[in-house]
Design a protein around this motif. Sequence first.
Motif, PDB file in Angstrom:
ATOM      1  N   ARG A   1      13.514 -13.008  15.185  1.00  0.00           N
ATOM      2  CA  ARG A   1      14.414 -12.078  15.879  1.00  0.00           C
ATOM      3  C   ARG A   1      15.218 -12.764  16.971  1.00  0.00           C
ATOM      4  O   ARG A   1      16.251 -12.265  17.402  1.00  0.00           O
ATOM      5  N   LYS A   2      14.744 -13.912  17.407  1.00  0.00           N
ATOM      6  CA  LYS A   2      15.373 -14.592  18.543  1.00  0.00           C
ATOM      7  C   LYS A   2      16.603 -15.401  18.132  1.00  0.00           C
ATOM      8  O   LYS A   2      17.524 -15.598  18.940  1.00  0.00           O
TER       9      LYS A   2
ATOM     10  N   THR B   1       8.799 -12.924  16.424  1.00  0.00           N
ATOM     11  CA  THR B   1       9.654 -13.122  17.594  1.00  0.00           C
ATOM     12  C   THR B   1      10.690 -14.209  17.343  1.00  0.00           C
ATOM     13  O   THR B   1      11.870 -14.060  17.707  1.00  0.00           O
TER      14      THR B   1
ATOM     15  N   ASP C   1      10.434  -5.289  23.028  1.00  0.00           N
ATOM     16  CA  ASP C   1      11.172  -6.444  23.525  1.00  0.00           C
ATOM     17  C   ASP C   1      10.598  -6.869  24.874  1.00  0.00           C
ATOM     18  O   ASP C   1       9.838  -6.125  25.511  1.00  0.00           O
TER      19      ASP C   1
ATOM     20  N   HIS D   1       9.625 -10.644  10.593  1.00  0.00           N
ATOM     21  CA  HIS D   1       9.739  -9.773  11.760  1.00  0.00           C
ATOM     22  C   HIS D   1       9.157 -10.408  13.019  1.00  0.00           C
ATOM     23  O   HIS D   1       8.953  -9.727  14.027  1.00  0.00           O
TER      24      HIS D   1
END
Length: 589
Positions: A373-374, A370, A207, A368
């Motif tokens: 996930r954001k 960024t 992260d 998967h």
Amino acid sequence: MACRTTAGAADYLVAGLTMLEYRGYDSAGLAVSAADGSTAVFRTTQRVNALHDLAKAWGGPSLGGIGIGHTRWATHGGVRVANAHPHQDCLRRLSVVHNGIIDNAPHLRAELQQLGHVFQSDVDSEVICHLVEDALATTGDLLEAVNRTVQQLTGSWAIVVLDGETRRMVAAAHRSPLLVAHSDRGMFLASDVSAIADWVDEFHILDDGDVVEVSDELVWLRDGVAVDAPDPIASPTQASGRRLDAGDHMASEIDEQPEAAARVLNDIGSLIANGALWRGLGLPRFDRLRVVACGTSLNAGQVIGAGLSRLGGLAHSVVVASEAAGSVIEPGTLTLAISQSGETADVLRAIDESPIGTPVLALVNNAHSTLARKVGSVLVCPAGPEVGVAATKTFVCQVLMGAGLVISALVASGRMSQTTARALVDDLAQTPERLAAAADSARLALPGVIEDVRNANGFIFLGRGAAVPYAAEGALKLKELTYRWAEAYPAGELKHGPLALVEDGTPVVVVDDADPRLVGNIAEVSARGGRILTIGQPGSRIEVPLSKHSPCGPLEAVVPLQLLALNLAADLGFDVDKPRNLAKSVTVD
């Protein structure tokens, strides 16, 4: 990329970097541990496979199993060996690879030079080496030195630092993707799991703000505090490694479009007409759509937004992600963020800068990533790996997934009947067959077309209504692959300026979906000597039956447009898979 294995780091790194070369191929390099405690550095401005020959020709101490590598897309400094990664500190003890941009690099460089540091390159990344060098002299600990260093940086980074003296390796990330994985083969770090998928079963993602020491065990710092490693994620299948054997990637990926389209429709077809696709996302009802994207994804967003307005009467806007700052988001707006890689820096920044509470849906090809996930809600396009830098099958999958989303949302909100939706889905079901037929027609006609336009310096692409985004995508593909200027316009705009570009022999490519207004526009071009190349209805230079009522508009037209760019570029002797100055995953803004 980096690895810590029992032996053969160079082989692992070259194999992994080959998978990552789509991210940049201006230069490449390795730093590998050697048996005498030194670090062997190999750098080139050729492609990644040149590193294999450099390492094989190494005449020094035998190479070990610890190393880092990088393939570069130039942001700071020209394309020359001195600017290739890895970079080293003054003592040649530390080696660093870096993805991203250090915004305050000029200030840091000036300070470091005043302290006596000597720089060997023009790139921003080299400041990291010297900052770590100073911090290591003070702390005596590489993990703490890297942690202190990143606190001085502004910008974006995925960093791996190798200490040649102690063989310690530390990584850090902020607004640039980086993952770490462990298997019986060793420890691996990469910006994309595809580079290491053949060797690992699961991986951890760093992260923003994470600093991690990679040894037999992971030592994980988050904001300077030791924490447990995040939960691992299952690695995708290993098919991606075999994908590189295909040879001419873009040509293969164009051929795969009917199969990719069928895969999308198989995944979501039964969920569209009953509204289940939309309801499964858990998003609130919306009254307008705001698309945020770049490049080919922006053109796909144009198609999706226009489909929503045409089918549901809802307003839409399409925002270039790099210009999204300060744009007004009205109540009831859903933001659709589109990115093939899910790592597009401009899109990520635009989402970060959106007002808190704004509903955002991501449309990506990497579950998967960024971006995935954001945000709270994600649609994943099952396009599969796409190696060619110029997007093809991902565009088709984005458009189809977006069309399914639009129809499903309209049904779920009561704005469209299920009967109407089923008819639209039935039309979408014909897409794979239509794409295949379009490819066959284009291949028959293109040899003569290429002969006619080989010496042209520039092109104009035209369309009307639903065809306009396809004209834009055709122009983009031609620019990317042939290095000729190519401009796309709504055909009605010709007389408002672009017609001045037309002279005797200027190729004007028209996506002809039988809009009656095109007849006059074509006549305007012909009267000024332009060479008309129509794609569409019978009598066109490339005859492709274009959909009249599809929620995607004339999607079939994209195939001959792709093939025109591909074949002209190949005829001119250019590398269609890796066009100059470009990278597939643009992780800097």
